[in-house]
Design an enzyme around this catalytic site. Sequence first.
Site, PDB file in Angstrom:
ATOM      1  N   ASN A  49      -4.458   5.979  -0.750  1.00 26.04           N
ATOM      2  CA  ASN A  49      -3.626   6.344   0.398  1.00 26.04           C
ATOM      3  C   ASN A  49      -2.918   7.681   0.204  1.00 26.04           C
ATOM      4  OD1 ASN A  49      -4.281   4.276   2.117  1.00 26.04           O
ATOM      5  ND2 ASN A  49      -2.714   2.904   1.318  1.00 26.04           N
ATOM      6  N   SER A  80       0.821  -1.212   0.000  1.00 26.04           N
ATOM      7  CA  SER A  80       0.000   0.000   0.000  1.00 26.04           C
ATOM      8  C   SER A  80       0.853   1.261   0.000  1.00 26.04           C
ATOM      9  CB  SER A  80      -0.901   0.019   1.238  1.00 26.04           C
ATOM     10  OG  SER A  80      -0.121   0.002   2.419  1.00 26.04           O
TER      11      SER A  80
END
Length: 313
Positions: A219, A148
Site C-alpha cells: 500500500n 492495511s
Amino acid sequence: MAFATRHFVRAASSDAATAAAKKLLIKHVTIIGGGLMGAGIAQVAAASGHTVVLVDQSDEILKKSTKGIEESLKRVTKKKFADKPEAGAEFIKKTLKNLTTSTDAASVVHSTDLVIEAIVENLEVKNELFKTLDKFAPEHTIFASNTSSLQITKMANATTRQDRFGGLHFFNPVPMMKLVEVIRTPMTSQKTFESLLDFSKAVGKSPVSCKDTPGFIVNRLLVPYMMEAVRLFERGDASKEDIDVAMKLGAGYPMGPFELLDYVGLDTSKYIIDGWHSLEPNNPLFAPSPLLNKLVEEKKLGKKTGEGFYKYK
C-alpha cells in the site's frame, strides 16, 4: 585454527537450534471479525489444520461468514480436486470441523496461540479490543492485526505484550492471494516474528517482512500511485479512461488506477491517505485530493455504491 572453526560452527548451529526450539508453534487461532478478510483468514487457517475460532458481534453475522466460507471452499475444491470429488468433499468436511464461531471473544482467547484482529479500520476501536483481550489471553499468546494502514506500534502499546505483537496483513480475496506482509515493530521479539513467518507459510502463503512504516510495502507503493493518477486527471493531463488503458497495456497491470480505486472503495482510499497526511503533512505523496474528497462526500464510493470514478449497473 581448524578445531576452533569447527567448534564455532557447532556452537552457532546449536544456538540456531535453540532459537528455533523457542519459537511458538501456532495451533489454535482466534480471529476477531467475520467480514471478508476475517472469514478468509479463518478459511485458510482451518484448511491448513489449525483449530480456529471466528468471533463477531452476532450469530447472524457469523452464520453469513460460515456460509461464505463453505461457498468459497466449494470453489477451491472444484479446482484443487477436479478429478477427485470424494477427496474434495472430505477436504471441506475436515476444514469446517476445524472451525467454530463465538460472539464472546474474551471467553475463547484463554487457550489460543494467536489472535488475529480483522475489524473496522479505527485505531480507538482496535485498541479497546486489544486492551480487553490482553487481560484474558495467556502469556504466550501472540496478538496480530490485519490492518492495511494503521500503525501496529500504537496497537501494541495498548497491551502489556508489546514483544508478542505484530502485523499480519493478508490480501483480498484471502484464499486466492498468496502474499502476507509480516510487520514487526521495534518491540516485536525475534521469537514472535519468526512464529508469525512460520504461521504464514503454514497457511500456504508467501510472507514478506517489513518494519512498521505507513502502508507497509504494497500500500505504501500502491496508494500514492493511485493518488498520482487522480492528480494527473485533476490537472486535465489525461482522461481517466486513457490513464487506465495506459497502465494496463503499458505496465501490464490487471486494472487501471481508477478501476482499482473503485474496486477498493473511494472512502477506504480517502481514509488511508488522510491518515498518512496527518502523520506526514509535508509529504507530497500523501496530499489529499479535492476530487476524491468530493466523490466521497457525494457517497459515490465505487463499485459498492454503483458509482465512483465510473458508473456500474
